[in-house]
Each structure stands twice: as structure tokens, then as C-alpha cells.
Design a protein around this motif. Structure first.
Motif, mmCIF file in Angstrom:
data_model
loop_
_atom_site.group_PDB
_atom_site.id
_atom_site.type_symbol
_atom_site.label_atom_id
_atom_site.label_comp_id
_atom_site.label_asym_id
_atom_site.label_seq_id
_atom_site.Cartn_x
_atom_site.Cartn_y
_atom_site.Cartn_z
ATOM 1 N N UNK A 69 0.830 -1.215 0.000
ATOM 2 C CA UNK A 69 0.000 0.000 0.000
ATOM 3 C C UNK A 69 0.855 1.253 0.000
ATOM 4 N N UNK A 70 2.032 1.172 0.632
ATOM 5 C CA UNK A 70 2.905 2.347 0.679
ATOM 6 C C UNK A 70 3.510 2.653 -0.674
ATOM 7 N N UNK A 71 3.633 1.638 -1.526
ATOM 8 C CA UNK A 71 4.297 1.812 -2.811
ATOM 9 C C UNK A 71 3.336 1.759 -3.994
ATOM 10 N N UNK A 72 2.094 1.368 -3.733
ATOM 11 C CA UNK A 72 1.173 1.028 -4.828
ATOM 12 C C UNK A 72 1.028 2.140 -5.854
ATOM 13 N N UNK A 73 0.976 3.363 -5.403
ATOM 14 C CA UNK A 73 0.686 4.476 -6.311
ATOM 15 C C UNK A 73 1.934 5.187 -6.819
ATOM 16 N N UNK A 74 3.113 4.787 -6.340
ATOM 17 C CA UNK A 74 4.328 5.527 -6.677
ATOM 18 C C UNK A 74 5.034 4.924 -7.877
ATOM 19 N N UNK A 75 5.477 5.788 -8.788
ATOM 20 C CA UNK A 75 6.322 5.374 -9.921
ATOM 21 C C UNK A 75 7.756 5.712 -9.541
ATOM 22 N N UNK A 76 8.420 4.730 -8.949
ATOM 23 C CA UNK A 76 9.732 4.955 -8.350
ATOM 24 C C UNK A 76 10.825 4.436 -9.279
ATOM 25 N N UNK A 77 11.831 5.245 -9.543
ATOM 26 C CA UNK A 77 12.900 4.876 -10.471
ATOM 27 C C UNK A 77 14.277 5.149 -9.879
ATOM 28 N N UNK A 78 15.245 4.349 -10.326
ATOM 29 C CA UNK A 78 16.659 4.721 -10.189
ATOM 30 C C UNK A 78 17.098 5.179 -11.583
ATOM 31 N N UNK A 79 18.352 5.596 -11.797
ATOM 32 C CA UNK A 79 18.728 6.224 -13.069
ATOM 33 C C UNK A 79 18.467 5.384 -14.318
ATOM 34 N N UNK A 80 18.848 4.112 -14.323
ATOM 35 C CA UNK A 80 18.730 3.313 -15.541
ATOM 36 C C UNK A 80 17.280 3.181 -15.977
ATOM 37 N N UNK A 81 16.418 2.781 -15.061
ATOM 38 C CA UNK A 81 15.010 2.627 -15.394
ATOM 39 C C UNK A 81 14.372 3.941 -15.810
ATOM 40 N N UNK A 82 14.746 5.031 -15.135
ATOM 41 C CA UNK A 82 14.163 6.330 -15.449
ATOM 42 C C UNK A 82 14.588 6.800 -16.841
ATOM 43 N N UNK A 83 15.871 6.633 -17.136
ATOM 44 C CA UNK A 83 16.354 7.050 -18.461
ATOM 45 C C UNK A 83 15.674 6.241 -19.550
ATOM 46 N N UNK A 84 15.629 4.925 -19.363
ATOM 47 C CA UNK A 84 15.080 4.040 -20.387
ATOM 48 C C UNK A 84 13.581 4.241 -20.567
ATOM 49 N N UNK A 85 12.853 4.371 -19.462
ATOM 50 C CA UNK A 85 11.392 4.381 -19.532
ATOM 51 C C UNK A 85 10.785 5.773 -19.674
ATOM 52 N N UNK A 86 11.493 6.785 -19.168
ATOM 53 C CA UNK A 86 10.907 8.128 -19.126
ATOM 54 C C UNK A 86 11.665 9.120 -20.006
ATOM 55 N N UNK A 87 12.988 9.181 -19.848
ATOM 56 C CA UNK A 87 13.760 10.232 -20.520
ATOM 57 C C UNK A 87 14.065 9.939 -21.985
ATOM 58 N N UNK A 88 14.323 8.665 -22.311
ATOM 59 C CA UNK A 88 14.862 8.323 -23.631
ATOM 60 C C UNK A 88 14.006 8.861 -24.770
#
Length: 955
Positions: A820-839
Motif C-alpha cells: 500500500x505504501x508503494x502502490x501508487x508511486x512510480x519509483x525509479x533509479x537512473x537506468x530505469x528512469x532514463x530508459x522508460x521516461x527520458x529516452x
């Protein structure tokens, strides 16, 4: 039980100390206990362990042992299941020097040192579309010497592609220290002169065996099946040249005839295209009839599973519900076909489906050539063994037996085995195996703590051996090796003549019986029920460990202290002695040693859980033990957690002062002074002062920003950016080419991509990892929950993605967190964020610079390995991923306090940095400190690489 060496072994240790460094002569009881463990259900404790680095050392040790009349046992990875890698005398182990390989004839052959892991050999051959023939289930852990010495095969290998059949040449050290290389004519010529009597006697044995029609017929029958019971006496009828006979006798000899110094294989084709299916039949008779029909079809593997084995994995995610409702008589076949191209694969699938329509089926999972889908099907089969281990009662061990029947009698043999399970009340026993070869594994759990249970096992095995070897003329050991387990039954299987021949071979090669005594040739009829392993309850976290050793290749402390398997073995003995109270002196010795070998040098990163068949994270045990020892420091722990902002500021001040001193004194003087302080602190305290290197970070330039620039606001949306406490405190090393802090670079990349940044002052916020790794669980949860609450608020309950700039922090937030604490959060570290969001908002222009890449433990555990490698290759045309480095061993702050762990984990890194390479990338600031120090180049966050190689995508 005494921990002291006997006089003979003490004298031998002193002798070999003339040419071996002391750190490779193991005499202390703790490591002898731990290093001596293998995957079998036997336990022998070596009197002495020597770790050797070269063939020359092997020769000298063997000669010295022969002179002292002390037995030796050779040990590779210790994944053996029949007790062949254990010793109560001298155990010879290999260090990391034995990992050389050479590709020959464009991949048609490969020369391998004995310490090469099987999977690595296949990795080297992959560009050539080839692989080695043997494919044991332990291929990600077991080593080439063990594969050859046990003639290990596997699911696809069959009889035609095992080590015996694919051997090109071999290099050996014999009992007298002589060396023979069967791939070198000069070596062969010299050996024929020095060992003419041995070769003459081998030739005589071959002539006699060929002249014995009954024995020759038996040999041909036995090796029509998979067979590793006893020596490979088929060599005596397969080859005329005594050198060839000698070479092939070494295959499957389990270290009882000599030491394998290197081996050259003829490789086999590895087809790129593959598809798999599982077909369910109403009963085992129909199942086995289908196996016979498939024997001449174009299949690479056919794995049989009985109803109980299917039930053991029925709860695996993604499996169809019907598996839970199958009838008790049902059998299943996992079928794989491989081809050189897609068209051929499609044709083969159609042919197989047509063939199988001749047999009644209850259900089927249709052929699939989608990698993720057929991998899941194979996960069902591979999950059966660990599934039994996972549900076994504490203090019992898992036994996996390995037999082979003539395929035409397979159905009847399975029924008879199942009858024996019922007779001896092994109701949990399952059967699976390599059906095309009639090779069955059956797995059951056994308690060896009482004589009645030992008696039950003995009676059961007596009946099994009679069934296999006599009633069906099968193999008692198809691929797991004879070891101690089946040594008493060789004569039952091979008869008096066959057994006498094997004893003659042993006497020829090892006249003093000093090479791995008790293995294969053992005159004790009860050897298989002696020295049985006790697996007492120790801690629920690790009680399911079956001591297979699959965890060891990824452990950063391997070679320095203990591996996860060895930690568990040692802790079990500590727990047993604590419970029984039988030897307080030995207990005190173990506990004292375990503080450093087990606890202090454990990185606790959890990579072991990724390799463990039953998912054990030994780091969890170590953290629990640290927690237990932290009770006296609870007040300090709470104070640190409640005043983390002050601690963070103190760290920045300390780094600033260190940087000032470095500028003032220079690197050499600074290093000398700090090393002197470390030595002095070690003398007056139990803890050394932290390590200083020129790669120590300077004070970070951390300046919070709530937004970037006007032209970035809202153009691509908002992102919450949480700089980790490491990146808020630690800047670049003074000598680094790039001096911008990670926070500065991250802001720049986000601005380039057009994001509005929400990043208020996070000073004092922490994911909790610094506390969790030390066993301060309450404080870790306190910090983690506080940070999650803040991130939830800043992201407006998950409306905006959250970037944390180091991977361990995200992994920590995911650990033991309520969904429940994480269910709604889109949490990233650099690799996942770059690949999924920034690229999607950036244009990549790869550079030709050679770069190093390190995938952190947390990234591996989060399944980001492939994504990180793909991202690096978008940025550079020359990405180097060093071999044999999984965890860097820095482990938060252990790189400062226990630097030998970091040094051990990265021992081979510097030699793998190509000339001209000046930079490496990762996604953990603390890891990058140790990587820089041991590689001799700057390591920094992958964010720097992204900033260097991208521009904003044109709108």
C-alpha cells in the motif's frame, strides 16, 4: 573433537610453506569445516587445505604428499552430489588463476583451464554458434574440471555429447607428479619413455577386455545408457592407442586417477532457434511410449515429470490452473526442438505435433518459440528439485538419486520405483529426468539424525540398487558420478570381472591409493551410510539451504573469507554446539572466527538469493546477527536516525577537510599518513580507521532546486528528484576529470529533456540502507517510512514519477515495504528512469570512446542488467563489461572499514581495463569509489554518460 592439526599434517603444512604463501595453507578449523562442504549428503572435514595457483604447485604438492604418504583430494566448485569432492585428509583447491581459455579452429574446439565455469565456456563460444557438449543443471556454477572428472551430462547432452565423446585432448598430472599433455606430441613421446610400463599394462588390459566377449557385451550395453558408475572402462574397447585409453579413463574418474590441468573439447552446434512444449498423458505407460516414439524425432531434449513433480511446482506464477487438478496417474513430457532457422523450426514443430497425436493426451501447453514463454516452461522442470527442498522438514536433507534404465523398459521401471517409495514411506518423492536416455532423477527428503532413519534409507537403497542394476541391468549413476554414494554397489552393477578390472585400473594409476581414497573404489560395504551430513536447525532464514553451492560464483567474499554456503555451514555448526554444549572450546573458536569470516566480511547484498534454488538471502541472516549484536547500541542507533541531517553535514565537513589536506600534502603523503593512522588504530582498537585513497570523494556541491528554468516548466511534465544521501554529500574525487556533482548533472539532463523538477532540500532524508545493513532495523524502517511519506506528498500521491539517483536506494525502498505504501508511486533509479521516461525525449549519439560498465547488485536484483547494458550501448560503440565481477564488495561503507572485501571482489578489474579507456559508469556513488580505486580510472554515474551523448529531441 579437536581443532588442532595432527603431527603429520602440521609437518606437511610446514613443508609446503617453503613454496606456498601462508594465506593459501588453511589450517584453522573454521575454514577447514566451511571449505570442505560440498552438495552431497556427506560431511568430511579436511585435516589441511592448500589453495594452488599453478600446475607447478600441483606437482610439488602431489609429490610432497606422496612422500609423506598423505592422501589428497582435488576440488573444483563442490557442486558434486555423491560425496566425491570431500576429504578427511588434504583438500586441494584452486584459486582464480585457473580460468584461461583458448578458442581453436574458429570455435570447433575450445581449450579450457580446470577453473572455467561451464556457462562461461559457452559464453566464449556463443559468437561462433557453438557450445560445449555437457550441459549439467549446475552449469552456472560447476567448473570444467568437475564436469570432466564426473563426466557430467545434462538435459540435452545425452550420451553422444558428454565429455567422453567430445574430448579432443587433455593435460594431466599423475600420482608421481608427472605431466602428460595428449595434445602435444613432444609430451606424448616423453611420457612413452618415462611411463612405458603403465602404457604397456593399459594395452594388456585392453586386449584382455576385448577378448572377454561377455565383459565386452556388458560394457557395450552399459554405455548404450548414460553411465558414470565406476571407471570409463569403455575406453578399453573404444580405443587402440594406450594414450587415448588413458585420456578417456580420466573422464569420470572423479580425481582418483590424476589431476586435470586443462582439457580441450570438440564443440557442438548451438542452434539459435528453439521451441518448447509440455504434453500431458493419462498415465506413465502412455508417457513412456511417447518417449520411445520421440527417440527418432528431431528433438534436442525430452524431460519426463511424474504427477508428484508437477504438483510440487503447481503454484508457480503463470502456470495454467489445470495442472492443479490433474489425475494422480498423469505423466508429462517437456519437449524441446532446435533448428538453424525459423522455417526449419516451424517444420519440426508441425512434425512433432503430428507424431504426438498418436498418443492420448489429457492436456498440452502448445509449442512456443517465444523466449520468455519457453523459459517459463523450463522453469517448471528446473523448479522441481528446489521445490522439494523448500518444503522439507528442518534437519532433513534433500537427496537426489540418478539412475538410468533401458528406454524400452522405462514405464515399468517408473512404476517399480513408485512402489518402493510407498513401501519405505517416501511419500514426498518425485521423479523427473532426461527421458530420451532413460535417465531418471528421483528426489526425496531424509533425516539422518536417528539410527532408524539411517536404516530406512539403507534398506531403501538396497532395494533400489537391486531394481536398477540387477532387475533392469541399468545404471546406478547416470550422470552424478559414483562418489562414496554408489561405491559399495559397483560390483553389483558390473559383476566381479568388471569390478576387478576397475580395481586394476586404480592400482595402475594410484598404487598407494592416495588420490581421493574412498571414492569409486571403496571396499567398505557401508561406506554410503557413513559420514552422513547433519543439517541441524540454526535459523529459519537459512534452514532450507541444501548446501548446493550455486550461490558461490556471485559472492564478493569468495576467496577472502566465506561464501554464503560456507557461512551457513559454519553457522549451523555453531548452533549445534550451542545447543548440545558438547565442546565449548571449539564453539568459542568458531564464534570468534565467524565474527570476521562470516559477519564482518559479508556484503549482504543479496545476490546469493538470485542464484539459490530455494531463494535464501544469506545477507538476511548476517543482518539479523548484526541486529542481535547491536542491542547495546540501540540508543546510539536511534540518535543517529533522529539526527541524520547533522550526520550528513558532518560527513560533508569531513570530506571538505580531507580534500583540503589532500591539496596541501599531495596524494603520496596523504596516503602514507592515513595508512599509518589505520595501523595505529588497529593496534589500540578492534576497528581500523577508514581507508583513504586518492579516489575519495570531495564535498558535494548540493543545491536543492524546485524547478529548473522557465522554458522547462511543464513542457514534458514534472518529476520528483530525490538525491541520495551519498550524492548529497559526496562530490567527485579531486583528481577526477569531471568535477560536476551528480546532482548538477542530473538537473542538467532533466532540463535537457524538458521536465519540471520538484526537488526541495532533502537533507536528513534517507532510504534507511545505512541502518539496515548494520542490522538497525527499527531505525531503517523509520527513515524509509519517513522518506516514502515525503515522496508520496511531493509526487501528489504518485501523479509524477520519482527519480532517486542511486540504485541501492530504490532497492531499499522496495524491500519489506507494504504494497500500500508503494502502490501508487512510480519509483525509479537512473537506468530505469532514463530508459522508460527520458529516452523518448532525447536523441542519442554514441561515442567511439571505450567505456567500462558496472551493473550494481541492486540493479541486478531489480532485473535491470539487460536494460543497463542496452542503455550503455546506445551511448558508446565500445562497452566493456568485465568478467567475474558481480558485486563490487564496497557494500555501503565497508569499502572504507573493511577494504579487503572491495579489493577481493575487484581483484581482476584493473587487468580488464583496455588501454586508452579512462572512464567507467555505474549507478551507485559508493560503488564508484571502490571501482575507481581498483580500476585506476574514474567511475561515475551513468547520468554523466547520458549527459555527454544526448541532446533534446527536436519537437
Amino acid at each position: 573433537m579437536s581443532s588442532e592439526l595432527s603431527e603429520h599434517y602440521q609437518f606437511f603444512a610446514e613443508q609446503v610453506a617453503d613454496f606456498l604463501p601462508k594465506n593459501r595453507i588453511i589450517t584453522d578449523y573454521t575454514r577447514r569445516l566451511a571449505y570442505g562442504v560440498d552438495a552431497s549428503f556427506y560431511r568430511l572435514i579436511p585435516q589441511l587445505i592448500v589453495i594452488l595457483a599453478s600446475e607447478a604447485e600441483v606437482v610439488r604438492v602431489i609429490k610432497s604428499a606422496a612422500q609423506a604418504k598423505l592422501p589428497v583430494t582435488f576440488r573444483a566448485a563442490g557442486t558434486s552430489l555423491s560425496g566425491q569432492a570431500q576429504s578427511d585428509s588434504i583438500l586441494i583447491m584452486l584459486n582464480n588463476n585457473w580460468r584461461d581459455h583458448e578458442i581453436l579452429d574458429l570455435g570447433l574446439k575450445i581449450k579450457l583451464a580446470p577453473g572455467v565455469i561451464g556457462a562461461d565456456a559457452n559464453k566464449y563460444l556463443m559468437p561462433y554458434g557453438r557450445k560445449i557438449g555437457p550441459d549439467p543443471a549446475s552449469i552456472n556454477t560447476c567448473k570444467i574440471a568437475g564436469i570432466a572428472a564426473n563426466n557430467a551430462s545434462g538435459m540435452c547432452c545425452g550420451v553422444a555429447q558428454n565429455s567422453y565423446q567430445t574430448l579432443a585432448c587433455i593435460r594431466l598430472v599423475l600420482h608421481d607428479g608427472s605431466v602428460l599433455d595428449t595434445g602435444d606430441e613432444a609430451s606424448i613421446l616423453a611420457f612413452k619413455k618415462s611411463h612405458s610400463q603403465l602404457l604397456t599394462e593399459l594395452n594388456t588390459l585392453a586386449i584382455q577386455t576385448r577378448a572377454n566377449e561377455k565383459l565386452q557385451a556388458l560394457i557395450k550395453h552399459k554405455y548404450r545408457l548414460k553411465n558414470t558408475t565406476g571407471y570409463a572402462i569403455n575406453a578399453l574397447i573404444d580405443f587402440d592407442d594406450p594414450i587415448d585409453i588413458l585420456a578417456h579413463l580420466m573422464i569420470g574418474s572423479e580425481g582418483t586417477l590424476g589431476f586435470i590441468s586443462s582439457i580441450t573439447y570438440n564443440t557442438v552446434v548451438e542452434h539459435k532457434y528453439r521451441a518448447s512444449s509440455i504434453v500431458f498423458f493419462p498415465d506413465m505407460q502412455t508417457t513412456c511410449s511417447a518417449v520411445s516414439a520421440l527417440a527418432d524425432a528431431n528433438v534436442s531434449a525430452v524431460e519426463l515429470m511424474d504427477r508428484r513433480s508437477l504438483a510440487s511446482v503447481s503454484d508457480m506464477p503463470g502456470l495454467p490452473e489445470f495442472i492443479k487438478t490433474l489425475d494422480n496417474k498423469v505423466g508429462a513430457l517437456l519437449i524441446e526442438t532446435r533448428a538453424a532457422n525459423q522455417q526449419l523450426l516451424t517444420q519440426q514443430i508441425a512434425a512433432l505435433e503430428t507424431l504426438l497425436t498418436d498418443f492420448e493426451q489429457t492436456n498440452a501447453i502448445k509449442f512456443t518459440d517465444v523466449a520468455s514463454e519457453y523459459s517459463q516452461l523450463w522453469a517448471i522442470r528446473k523448479g522441481t528439485f528446489p521445490a522439494v527442498g523448500a518444503v522439507r522438514e528442518t534437519s532433513t536433507t534433500v537427496i537426489i538419486e540418478d539412475v538410468a534404465f533401458p528406454v524400452e523398459q522405462l514405464a515399468d521401471a517408473v512404476a517399480k520405483l513408485q512402489t518402493l517409495f510407498e513401501k519405505y514411506h517416501y511419500h514426498e518423492a518425485i521423479i523427473f529426468g532426461h527421458a530420451l536416455d532413460g535417465n531418471l532423477h528421483f528426489v526425496f527428503t531424509q533425516d539422518f539424525s536417528t539410527q532408524s532413519e539411517v536404516d530406512r534409507y539403507q534398506a531403501f537403497m538396497d532395494d533400489v540398487c537391486q531394481l536398477v542394476a540387477v532387475d533392469y541391468q541399468g545404471s546406478l549413476k547416470a550422470e552424478h558420478g559414483t562418489g562414496r554414494n554408489m561405491a559399495p554397489f559397483i560390483e553389483l552393477e558390473w559383476g566381479k570381472q568388471g569390478f576387478a578390472l576397475m580395481k586394476q585400473i586404480k592400482a595402475l594409476f594410484d598404487p598407494s591409493y592416495l588420490l581421493n581414497p574412498g571414492v569409486i573404489i571403496n571396499e567398505d560395504p557401508l561406506a554410503h551410510i557413513k559420514n552422513l551430513k547433519n543439517l541441524p536447525a540454526a535459523n529459519a532464514i537459512v534452514d532450507k539451504c541444501i548446501e548446493c553451492g550455486f550461490c558461490e560464483p556471485v559472492c564478493p567474499s569468495k576467496g577472502l573469507s566465506l561464501t554464503p554456503r560456507q557461512r551457513i555451514t559454519t553457522y549451523r555448526e555453531i548452533s549445534r554446539l550451542t545447543t548440545t554444549g558438547e565442546n565449548t572450546q571449539l564453539l568459542n573458536e568458531l564464534e570468534k572466527d565467524f565474527n570476521y569470516l562470516g559477519i564482518d566480511t559479508c556484503a549482504a547484498t543479496g545476490l546469493c538469493a538470485e542464484r539459490c534454488p530455494v531463494g535464501i538471502n544469506t545477507g538476511d541472516l548476517i543482518r539479523a546477527l548484526r541486529h542481535a549484536s547491536n542491542t547495546k547500541r540501540q540508543k546510539l542507533s536511534k540518535k543517529l536516525a533522529n539526527n541524520f541531517a547533522h550526520l550528513e553535514k558532518t560527513t560533508r565537513v569531513s570530506l571538505a577537510m580531507a580534500g583540503f589536506s589532500q591539496r596541501l600534502l599531495g596524494d603520496k603523503a596523504m596516503s602514507a599518513i592515513t595508512e599509518a593512522v589505520r595501523s595505529l588504530s588497529a593496534k589500540i582498537s578492534t576497528h581500523k580507521a577508514p581507508l583513504w585513497t586518492k579516489y575519495l570523494p570531495s564535498k558535494a556541491n548540493y543545491q536543492p532546486k524546485t524547478r529548473l528554468s522557465d522554458n522547462a516548466i511543464g513542457s514534458k511534465g514534472k518529476v520528483v528528484y530525490m538525491p541520495s544521501c551519498a550524492s548529497r554529500s559526496m562530490g567527485q574525487a579531486l583528481g577526477a576529470t569531471e568535477q560536476r556533482s551528480l546532482t548538477e548533472v542530473t538537473y542538467a539532463v532533466l532540463e535537457k529533456a524538458g521536465f519540471e523538477v520538484i526537488s526541495p532540500d532533502f537533507t536528513g532524508q534517507c532510504c534507511g540502507m545505512p541502518f539496515n545493513s548494520k542490522g538497525m532495523f527499527d531505525e531503517a524502517n523509520q527513515k524509509r517510512n519517513a522518506l516514502l511519506a515525503k515522496l508520496t506528498e511531493l509526487s501528489e500521491n504518485g501523479q509524477h514519477p520519482i527519480l532517486i539517483d542511486t540504485s541501492p536506494c530504490k532497492a531499499m525502498l522496495l524491500e519489506n515495504t507494504h504494497t500500500t505504501a508503494m502502490a501508487n508511486l512510480s519509483l525509479y533509479e537512473p537506468v530505469g528512469f532514463i530508459a522508460d521516461v527520458l529516452a523518448k525525449h532525447l536523441t542519442f549519439t554514441p561515442v567511439n570512446d571505450t567505456i567500462m560498465l558496472h551493473v550494481t547488485c541492486s540493479s541486478r536484483r531489480m532485473g535491470l542488467t539487460d536494460k543497463m547494458q542496452q542503455l550503455a550501448k546506445l551511448c558508446s560503440n565500445n562497452v566493456i563489461i568485465p568478467e567475474h565481477i558481480q558485486c563490487c564488495g564496497f557494500a555501503g561503507d565497508k569499502g572504507f572499514t573493511t577494504p579487503e572485501l572491495n579489493e577481493n571482489a575487484l581483484a581482476t578489474l584493473k587487468e580488464q581495463v583496455p588501454k586508452g579507456c579512462s572512464v567507467g559508469y555505474s549507478n551507485s556513488r559508493t560503488c564508484e569509489i571502490g571501482l575507481s580505486h581498483h580500476a585506476g580510472i574514474d567511475y561515475q554515474s551513468i547520468m554523466y554518460l547520458i549527459d555527454k551523448t544526448t541532446v533534446a529531441k527536436k519537437r
